[in-house]
Design a protein around this motif. Sequence first.
Motif, mmCIF file in Angstrom:
data_model
loop_
_atom_site.group_PDB
_atom_site.id
_atom_site.type_symbol
_atom_site.label_atom_id
_atom_site.label_comp_id
_atom_site.label_asym_id
_atom_site.label_seq_id
_atom_site.Cartn_x
_atom_site.Cartn_y
_atom_site.Cartn_z
ATOM 1 N N GLY A 198 0.816 -0.774 -0.549
ATOM 2 C CA GLY A 198 -0.161 -0.093 0.447
ATOM 3 C C GLY A 198 1.110 1.630 -0.144
ATOM 4 O O GLY A 198 0.728 2.633 0.767
ATOM 5 N N GLU A 252 -9.428 1.665 -6.694
ATOM 6 C CA GLU A 252 -10.375 1.450 -5.504
ATOM 7 C C GLU A 252 -11.916 2.699 -5.462
ATOM 8 O O GLU A 252 -12.853 2.233 -5.644
ATOM 9 C CB GLU A 252 -9.832 1.889 -4.663
ATOM 10 C CG GLU A 252 -9.246 0.667 -3.680
ATOM 11 C CD GLU A 252 -8.544 1.335 -2.386
ATOM 12 O OE1 GLU A 252 -8.303 0.204 -1.282
ATOM 13 O OE2 GLU A 252 -8.471 2.181 -2.026
ATOM 14 N N TYR A 253 -11.251 3.753 -5.796
ATOM 15 C CA TYR A 253 -12.138 5.461 -6.044
ATOM 16 C C TYR A 253 -12.871 4.282 -7.415
ATOM 17 O O TYR A 253 -14.024 4.789 -7.109
ATOM 18 C CB TYR A 253 -11.064 6.192 -6.806
ATOM 19 C CG TYR A 253 -12.366 7.551 -6.805
ATOM 20 C CD1 TYR A 253 -12.995 7.827 -5.523
ATOM 21 C CD2 TYR A 253 -12.179 8.279 -8.429
ATOM 22 C CE1 TYR A 253 -13.407 9.265 -6.700
ATOM 23 C CE2 TYR A 253 -13.070 9.109 -8.512
ATOM 24 C CZ TYR A 253 -13.790 9.615 -7.841
ATOM 25 O OH TYR A 253 -14.734 10.956 -7.608
ATOM 26 N N GLY A 291 0.334 1.733 -3.832
ATOM 27 C CA GLY A 291 -0.678 2.306 -3.593
ATOM 28 C C GLY A 291 -1.591 3.511 -4.328
ATOM 29 O O GLY A 291 -2.514 3.504 -4.312
ATOM 30 N N LYS A 325 -12.844 -1.655 -1.451
ATOM 31 C CA LYS A 325 -12.122 -1.355 -0.538
ATOM 32 C C LYS A 325 -10.899 -2.839 -1.186
ATOM 33 O O LYS A 325 -11.045 -3.996 -1.331
ATOM 34 C CB LYS A 325 -12.071 -1.558 0.434
ATOM 35 C CG LYS A 325 -10.369 -1.514 1.875
ATOM 36 C CD LYS A 325 -10.172 -0.017 1.937
ATOM 37 C CE LYS A 325 -9.271 0.022 2.632
ATOM 38 N NZ LYS A 325 -8.265 1.391 2.681
ATOM 39 N N ARG A 333 2.859 4.828 -1.038
ATOM 40 C CA ARG A 333 2.595 5.926 -2.067
ATOM 41 C C ARG A 333 3.620 5.684 -2.861
ATOM 42 O O ARG A 333 3.239 6.505 -3.621
ATOM 43 C CB ARG A 333 2.459 7.117 -0.687
ATOM 44 C CG ARG A 333 1.151 6.901 -0.178
ATOM 45 C CD ARG A 333 0.870 7.831 0.927
ATOM 46 N NE ARG A 333 1.599 7.871 2.140
ATOM 47 C CZ ARG A 333 2.463 9.196 2.755
ATOM 48 N NH1 ARG A 333 1.576 10.206 2.091
ATOM 49 N NH2 ARG A 333 3.337 8.860 3.239
ATOM 50 N N LYS A 338 -5.256 2.746 -5.229
ATOM 51 C CA LYS A 338 -6.553 4.300 -4.582
ATOM 52 C C LYS A 338 -7.187 4.272 -6.224
ATOM 53 O O LYS A 338 -8.299 4.689 -5.960
ATOM 54 C CB LYS A 338 -5.658 5.530 -3.967
ATOM 55 C CG LYS A 338 -4.569 5.442 -3.036
ATOM 56 C CD LYS A 338 -6.710 4.941 -1.972
ATOM 57 C CE LYS A 338 -6.130 4.307 -0.486
ATOM 58 N NZ LYS A 338 -7.204 4.153 0.514
#
Length: 271
Positions: A157, A179-180, A172, A185, A159, A176
């Motif tokens: 995860g 996920e969005y 990560g 999740k 960044r 994300k």
Amino acid sequence: MADTDWPGCGKSLKGVILDMCGVLYDSGEGGGVAITGSIEAVKKLKASDLQLRFCTNETQLNREAFVDKLKRLGFDISVSEVFSPAPAAVAVLKERGFRPHLLVYDGLLPEFDSVDKTNPNCVVIGDAAEKFTYQNLNEAFRVLIGLEKPVLFSLGGGRYYKEGDGLALDVGAYMKALEYACDLKAEVVGKPSPTFFQSVLNDMGLQPHEALMIGDDLVNDVGGAQNCGMKGLQVRTGKYRSSDERHSTVTADGTVDDLAQAVDMILKQRH
């Protein structure tokens, strides 16, 4: 300089877990470069009575190739000492009957040879580097959005991480995005997952309070270890930034300049 409130836990320690990129070496062309003092620090730990394991979210190479790279840099490391997300993900996929669509770096593909990948019912993403094109991300999105119950596994995860020429986006950020887009999740396999850290502790046969995690990533290394019940020490190498010491949710148990300083302090406390 080391922080004066660095945890005096050396005498009670039975094991040390080291992050790799940013602690042992910095990534870059030609396999990267060892951080000053880190090769000798690993030697000192191996010569002590402490158990030692290496915990990485490296997902551009399989473990064998990754360990070979570290050996070429001068480190005494064996495959059995290294815990990485791909083997853990393979075990989860087989246990739960998942057939993955893979968005990973080519060098990691052999780790998934034993997994059925026909008619995918989940997506697995790792640090795919230049493979993170719009086309490839959109393909992963289409697989997920077409499933009745979409499942996304991420091999970490983080960044960003440290390359030889500066910081680079890690998995990560792309996790994300998916996920969005898919309103879900992701399940993280790798740091900072407590299950991942616990697998390392189980291998050493230790309780969380008997082990110390040393890493450059405040959230995934230090915070992940703390959530598992370990102490977490941050080094000021790799991706470390001074703002980490004022983070809103995670505070390291101690911060030192580099691995060499950390190891010297640990061993000094044990005598």
